[in-house]
Design a protein around this motif. Structure first.
Motif, PDB file in Angstrom:
ATOM      1  N   TRP A  44       0.648  -1.122   0.006  1.00  0.00           N
ATOM      2  CA  TRP A  44       0.193   0.081  -0.056  1.00  0.00           C
ATOM      3  C   TRP A  44       0.876   1.266  -0.023  1.00  0.00           C
ATOM      4  O   TRP A  44       0.416   2.346   0.327  1.00  0.00           O
ATOM      5  CB  TRP A  44      -0.836  -0.002   1.179  1.00  0.00           C
ATOM      6  CG  TRP A  44      -0.349  -0.329   2.560  1.00  0.00           C
ATOM      7  CD1 TRP A  44      -0.144  -1.466   3.136  1.00  0.00           C
ATOM      8  CD2 TRP A  44       0.062   0.651   3.503  1.00  0.00           C
ATOM      9  NE1 TRP A  44       0.341  -1.024   4.575  1.00  0.00           N
ATOM     10  CE2 TRP A  44       0.681   0.103   4.450  1.00  0.00           C
ATOM     11  CE3 TRP A  44       0.388   2.340   3.331  1.00  0.00           C
ATOM     12  CZ2 TRP A  44       1.180   0.936   5.649  1.00  0.00           C
ATOM     13  CZ3 TRP A  44       0.772   2.860   4.364  1.00  0.00           C
ATOM     14  CH2 TRP A  44       1.309   2.297   5.481  1.00  0.00           C
ATOM     15  N   TRP A  92      -0.200   4.947  -1.036  1.00  0.00           N
ATOM     16  CA  TRP A  92      -1.286   5.564   0.106  1.00  0.00           C
ATOM     17  C   TRP A  92      -0.184   6.637   0.791  1.00  0.00           C
ATOM     18  O   TRP A  92      -0.775   7.551   1.370  1.00  0.00           O
ATOM     19  CB  TRP A  92      -1.817   4.916   1.192  1.00  0.00           C
ATOM     20  CG  TRP A  92      -2.929   3.833   0.613  1.00  0.00           C
ATOM     21  CD1 TRP A  92      -2.949   2.868  -0.185  1.00  0.00           C
ATOM     22  CD2 TRP A  92      -4.477   4.434   0.329  1.00  0.00           C
ATOM     23  NE1 TRP A  92      -4.192   2.405  -0.517  1.00  0.00           N
ATOM     24  CE2 TRP A  92      -5.204   3.523  -0.089  1.00  0.00           C
ATOM     25  CE3 TRP A  92      -4.916   5.691   0.936  1.00  0.00           C
ATOM     26  CZ2 TRP A  92      -6.498   3.527  -0.326  1.00  0.00           C
ATOM     27  CZ3 TRP A  92      -6.133   5.678   0.680  1.00  0.00           C
ATOM     28  CH2 TRP A  92      -7.174   4.625   0.085  1.00  0.00           C
ATOM     29  N   PRO A 139      -2.764   0.885   6.213  1.00  0.00           N
ATOM     30  CA  PRO A 139      -2.959   2.025   5.437  1.00  0.00           C
ATOM     31  C   PRO A 139      -3.789   3.286   6.192  1.00  0.00           C
ATOM     32  O   PRO A 139      -3.415   4.188   6.273  1.00  0.00           O
ATOM     33  CB  PRO A 139      -3.275   1.670   3.997  1.00  0.00           C
ATOM     34  CG  PRO A 139      -3.865   0.336   4.282  1.00  0.00           C
ATOM     35  CD  PRO A 139      -3.210  -0.233   5.281  1.00  0.00           C
TER      36      PRO A 139
END
Length: 492
Positions: free
Chosen positions: A63, A66, A118
């Motif tokens: 992730w 992000w 995240p």
């Protein structure tokens, strides 16, 4: 200095040293993730030989897209903190809010190392920003209110200096932490170890007096003869007003005239000017800080030298000028340095020279920032000081948030429009400082009437200049006439 003053200063210096660790965390986190993950087929994947080192790092690579939003979440948290920081510190006291925020701030640095998710990471960064803003508001007010009027510039210069030392210390710690978990542990554990030291920070004596907490003030007085002498020096004018404050302000409540003070034209004018200065300074300062890696130098070394460039701010109190001249000089030099770095970058100048000019502008805008923080404390009356500072801080955080949304050029450099704003904003603020009074050496105002008695800037009129010239010419004549008579007597 009295023992209580020393307790305030060295503990707040430690607070600001560690505050910078999580302030620049997004810059270090991006560098760590970029070094431990590689892009392939449009996704982030662990490099060979590193996928078995840490499962948490692999999940971060999943992730990593992000991560750019973390800085925006942090700026949103700073904005939210400016909305509530002043009000809750007025109600519950600066010491209480500072302690709570310090504990939460340290825990926020530890959570991403244990739970690298995240949405949780973005929420934690937002909460970290809220705590950071409240810590700033309470720390500066607490340090200034424990300082005599003649030395109020020193704590406002020393706390940013400690923040710069923390910036320099956080860079090698991040460089020695190649993984996600190690990065967060190395930046969070020192704060957790030092948390018990902050429990001895005393409360603001002015806040205690306004809330009629005379028992706590008496305990501070009995701490030592030096503390008693310090409190008498700090509160000699406030003790005369204590009876009026007790009549207007019930225990634990707010004075009924707070809104009237806040709507006064003098307070509104000062609030507008200081809000603009805060927003313009935030755009310039964080525009350079968060893009320090775009000058052709490594992120860690650039961050180290970025903190080193702020160290000369500690010498600002040695300059024997008032608040207004120093603010105007710092704002003008900052705008000029940013403009020169813009010109050199447009004409393919040396990256080291461009970065040096940008860091010079950053140094000057930092000097303007901590002077304006002290200026705000001295400009607004005690009954609404924290609310006004909270609104000024809100403008500062809006500037930070706008800066985080400014896109960079395709090669990662600062755009032309952004650099124009960074250079022109402080110069306009330099002109607005002409409308502010001089507050150096003047006791802190407790009401609008005290603000009205502060020295007002009055530009000399033509009539005043003509009268001054006429008086000086007459004085010269009266001084030369006796001399001429003496010469005549000697000739005779």
């Amino acid at each position: 200095m009295s023992p209580l003053q020393l307790s305030v200063y060295w503990r707040l210096s430690l607070v600001f040293f560690f505050l910078s660790f999580l302030f620049y965390l997004d810059v270090f986190a991006a560098a760590v993730v970029a070094g431990s993950c590689r892009r392939g087929n449009g996704t982030m994947a662990p490099t060979a030989g590193q996928s078995q080192a840490s499962g948490n790092r692999d999940s971060v690579c999943d992730w990593a897209d992000w991560l750019p939003y973390a800085q925006t979440a942090y700026m949103v948290g700073l904005l939210l903190g400016s909305l509530v920081g002043g009000a809750i510190s007025d109600r519950y006291g600066k010491r209480t809010v500072l302690l709570v925020c310090m504990y939460v701030h340290a825990l926020c640095g530890l959570v991403p190392a244990v739970l690298p998710q995240p949405f949780l990471y973005l929420a934690v960064r937002c909460l970290t920003g809220v705590c950071c803003c409240c810590i700033n508001i309470c720390s500066f007010s607490l340090a200034v209110e424990w300082t005599p009027p003649a030395a109020r510039l020193w704590p406002s210069a020393f706390l940013p200096f400690c923040f710069s030392l923390g910036t320099m210390g956080g860079a090698p710690l991040a460089w020695l932490s190649p993984t996600w978990r190690q990065l967060h542990l190395s930046l969070a554990l020192p704060q957790l170890v030092c948390l018990p030291l902050y429990n001895s920070i005393p409360e603001s004596p002015r806040w205690l007096l306004l809330r009629r907490r005379t028992d706590v003030l008496e305990r501070y007085r009995c701490n030592s003869p030096a503390d008693k002498q310090c409190l008498d020096l700090l509160l000699w004018s406030d003790l005369q007003k204590a009876t009026e404050v007790q009549k207007e302000c019930p225990p634990g409540g707010h004075a009924p005239s707070d809104i009237i003070h806040l709507k006064h034209p003098t307070v509104l004018l000062r609030l507008f000017i200081m809000s603009y200065l805060s927003a313009a300074s935030a755009l310039t300062y964080f525009g350079i800080c968060m893009n320090i890696g775009s000058f052709g130098v490594g992120v860690y070394s650039a961050q180290f030298f970025s903190g080193l460039s702020e160290a000369p701010c500690l010498l600002i109190p040695l300059v024997r000028l008032g608040r207004r001249p120093i603010s105007m000089l710092a704002l003008f030099l900052s705008g000029a340095a940013c403009f020169l770095s813009l010109l050199l970058s447009r004409y393919n100048g040396e990256p080291v020279l461009v970065m040096s000019l940008a860091l010079l502008g950053k140094l000057c805008i930092l000097a303007a920032l901590f002077i304006s923080t002290l200026y705000s404390i001295e400009l607004f009356p005690t009954v609404v000081r924290q609310r006004c500072m909270s609104l000024v801080n809100l403008s500062f955080r809006l500037g930070c948030l706008v800066n985080s949304l400014v896109p960079s050029t395709p090669n990662g450099a600062i755009s032309l429009a952004a650099m124009v704003v960074y250079s022109s904003g402080p110069i306009v603020g330099c002109g607005l400082c002409l409308l502010l009074p001089e507050t150096s050496g003047v006791p802190l105002p407790d009401s609008v009437e005290d603000c009205e008695r502060q020295p007002r800037p009055r530009p000399p009129s033509m009539k005043a200049l003509w009268t001054r010239k006429l008086v000086s010419s007459q004085t010269q004549k009266t001084e030369t006439l006796p001399a001429e008579k003496d010469e005549l007597h000697t000739l005779d």
